[in-house]
Design a protein around this motif. Structure first.
Motif, PDB file in Angstrom:
ATOM      1  N   PRO A   1       0.683  -1.258  -0.052  1.00  0.00           N
ATOM      2  CA  PRO A   1       0.141  -0.008  -0.105  1.00  0.00           C
ATOM      3  C   PRO A   1       0.971   1.250  -0.003  1.00  0.00           C
ATOM      4  O   PRO A   1       1.984   1.379   0.685  1.00  0.00           O
TER       5      PRO A   1
ATOM      6  N   ARG B   1      -6.004   1.773   4.515  1.00  0.00           N
ATOM      7  CA  ARG B   1      -4.773   1.530   3.671  1.00  0.00           C
ATOM      8  C   ARG B   1      -5.313   2.359   2.541  1.00  0.00           C
ATOM      9  O   ARG B   1      -6.505   2.444   2.067  1.00  0.00           O
TER      10      ARG B   1
ATOM     11  N   ARG C   1      -4.284   2.405  -1.641  1.00  0.00           N
ATOM     12  CA  ARG C   1      -3.684   1.586  -2.657  1.00  0.00           C
ATOM     13  C   ARG C   1      -3.371   2.842  -3.887  1.00  0.00           C
ATOM     14  O   ARG C   1      -3.309   3.857  -3.865  1.00  0.00           O
TER      15      ARG C   1
END
Length: 630
Positions: free
Chosen positions: A375, A399, A401
């Motif tokens: 990530p 998280r 991406r």
């Protein structure tokens, strides 16, 4: 208020000299010139002694052969001694002036470098104007004292030592009385200085507060005028200085009463000295020439003693100033942020700044690639509190991406801006980990963390200077083509072309010559040129009119392309266009999901959609509690 002892006072000045030891050639030159000045000054009394004895001998019926020639040559010797003395004194004065200027440069630069390296938490508790006032007052008073000491008092001090030695050869009671002056005078001064320092500290506090308010008012003069608060601000400013006047009355009265006592002591001592001289001469122990010599020497010793009040006055100010300076220098730096300048005193004698070995440069280099397969941004149980026991964030985990656009949504004060501050390394999490490209930012150099993140704030935060300088602020090595390309992509080029000086047009303090939309497009261009892999947007269009918002949004769309973006959202239209929404409630993650997913969960985002559809005043107020403009 802390009382400064004599030992602490000496240490303060010694610390200044130690931290500026790179100036030792100037110190050495000043010492040599002071020695020569003292030596040439001491020649004069001996020449006067010889001339007096020669003339008195003739007047007393002695032989006159060769006396005229002798006294003429003695007059020539006086001329030479005076010329050499004045020449050397001026050379020493030049060295002292340059030394003081170089010292001010070094201390000021070091102070600025220290401030640049202090954590954000330090500035949260400071008034900007007070920091500026401290720079001017503390360093100026310290360097002025040392320059004056080098130019005036140090040569006289050497002369006094020589006078004591010479006087002892003629009469030990005379030398004893002269020697007695200094410890007694300094003892009385030490008694005076303790209370004086306390009062000076109180004055400095008021001056710094007044200076701080002054800077705030001038920086926000439009707010002051719009609220018709000029008289109030002037009254507040005047009261600060009125308090310094009241303190000065007490301080000055105390100082001068004690100074009168000191001077009375001096008068008694010098009375005793002159009695010894006159009586010994009348008794035939001293010749008239000896008396002239000793009176001249005593006069040379008397001048520095009489100057001591002024010297100590300026020394006390310097000590108080240096204490404030070193208080700042003793503040713990933020991890690896002490930076930029030479360890030997921030600049070499030629003035060229050199980077400290091991320190990181503030010049943002080429884009920093983040590793694949992890990530881009990950928060793992992040907790943070500005004050112990009052958590702003609690166990926050999510998280982001690569290439994803994530909106942070919460009520005002819910921790969105705090998360951005943590990401930029302004503060450190009190619990958990914050990873950037799979690396804990606690293990990364702060400069590296900030190279990876570009921010467009709600307030454009431009600097005085040219448009080019502001666009290139994040890339000092940017070419003209780079600047122009960034401006074009940010849709700023058309309005820049409207300035007579184009990219060299000055924009005034904080960009006051530009409209809100123009400032934001410059800010977008600045972020584009930095070209960091992670972008943070504090909804840069929230305060703009419709036309300006459209132009800035075009630039933001260019900026966000193929970039991982974290958005502090102030418009539902912006939130609905992102890939993921993270909602925060009471400092904790409430929900994470796409706009479509969260629209039907009954959580914060669903509530915002319902509030937007409502026309009631209560619901519109509730919407504003989230910082949402609609």
């Amino acid at each position: 208020m802390e009382v400064v002892t004599e030992g602490a006072s000496v240490r303060s000045i010694a610390q200044i000299l130690t931290t500026t030891r790179v100036l030792w050639p100037y110190y050495a030159g000043i010492v040599v010139c002071s020695l020569l000045t003292a030596a040439t000054a001491l020649v004069t009394p001996f020449i006067l002694k010889e001339a007096t004895d020669a003339v008195v001998a003739v007047a007393s019926g002695g032989p006159a052969d060769g006396v005229v020639r002798t006294v003429v040559w003695l007059a020539v010797a006086l001329l030479v001694a005076d010329v050499v003395n004045s020449t050397v004194q001026n050379v020493g004065g030049y060295l002292g002036d340059v030394m003081a200027a170089r010292m001010r440069q070094m201390l000021s630069t070091r102070y600025f470098a220290k401030l640049l390296g202090l954590p954000q938490r330090y500035f949260d508790n400071q008034v900007t104007g007070a920091i500026i006032s401290r720079l001017s007052r503390s360093i100026t008073e310290t360097t002025s004292f040392l320059g004056n000491f080098a130019n005036n008092f140090f040569p006289m001090l050497l002369t006094v030592v020589a006078v004591l030695v010479i006087s002892a050869g003629y009469s030990w009671p005379l030398a004893l009385l002269l020697a007695l002056i200094f410890p007694v005078y300094m003892g009385l001064t030490a008694m005076t200085s303790k209370r004086w320092q306390v009062l000076e500290g109180e004055k400095n506090e008021q001056v710094d507060l007044a200076g701080g308010r002054f800077a705030e008012v001038i920086g926000q003069i439009n707010v002051v005028k719009s609220f018709v608060a000029e008289r109030r601000e002037l009254s507040l400013f005047g009261r600060r200085y009125a308090r310094t006047v009241a303190t000065t009355r007490v301080q000055s009265r105390y100082w001068h009463v004690m100074d009168a006592i000191r001077r009375a002591f001096l008068n008694v001592v010098f009375f005793g000295i002159y009695v010894i001289l006159f009586v010994r001469t009348a008794q035939g122990v001293f010749s008239v020439g000896d008396m002239v010599l000793l009176i001249t020497l005593v006069g040379m010793a008397k001048t520095p003693v009489q100057m001591m009040s002024y010297l100590i006055d300026t020394a006390q100010r310097a000590i108080a100033g240096s204490r404030d300076y070193f208080d700042v220098m003793a503040e713990p730096a933020d991890r690896d942020e002490p930076l930029l300048l030479a360890a030997d005193g921030e600049a070499d004698l030629g003035g060229a700044e050199r980077e400290t070995p091991g320190a990181t440069s503030d010049v943002v280099g080429p884009p920093v690639a983040l590793p694949d397969g992890v990530p881009v941004l990950e928060l793992d149980g992040v907790t943070f509190a500005y004050e112990e026991g009052h958590d702003v964030l609690r166990d926050v985990s999510f998280r982001v991406r690569r290439g994803e656009r994530v909106a942070l949504v919460s009520e005002s004060g819910g921790g969105k801006t705090t998360l951005v501050s943590l990401l930029l390394g302004f503060y450190r999490p009190t619990g958990g980990r914050l990873l950037l490209g799979g690396q804990d930012i606690a293990d990364l150099p702060l400069a590296e963390v900030r190279r990876r993140v570009a921010v467009v704030f709600q307030d454009a935060s431009l600097f005085s200077g040219t448009i080019r300088e502001n666009i290139a602020y994040g890339r000092e090595d940017a070419s003209e083509a780079d600047v122009v390309r960034a401006a074009e992509r940010a849709h700023a080029a058309p309005f820049i072309a409207g300035f007579a000086d184009g990219y060299d047009a000055t924009i005034g303090e904080r960009g006051l010559k530009l409209s809100g939309g123009q400032k934001q497009r410059i800010a977008v261009a600045r972020a584009m040129l930095k070209d960091a892999p992670v972008l943070v947007l504090d909804e840069a269009t929230s305060a703009l009119d419709t036309k300006s918002e459209r132009l800035v949004q075009l630039g933001l769309d260019e900026l966000m392309a193929d970039r991982t973006t974290l958005i502090i959202a102030h418009r539902l239209s912006t939130i609905s266009a992102v890939d993921t929404i993270v909602t925060l409630r009471d400092g904790r993650v409430d929900e994470v999901g796409s706009p479509d997913e969260l629209a039907v969960t009954g959580g914060i985002y669903s509530e915002l959609l319902a509030l937007q559809a409502s026309a009631s005043r209560k619901d519109r107020k509730r919407l504003r509690d989230f910082g949402i403009l609609g």
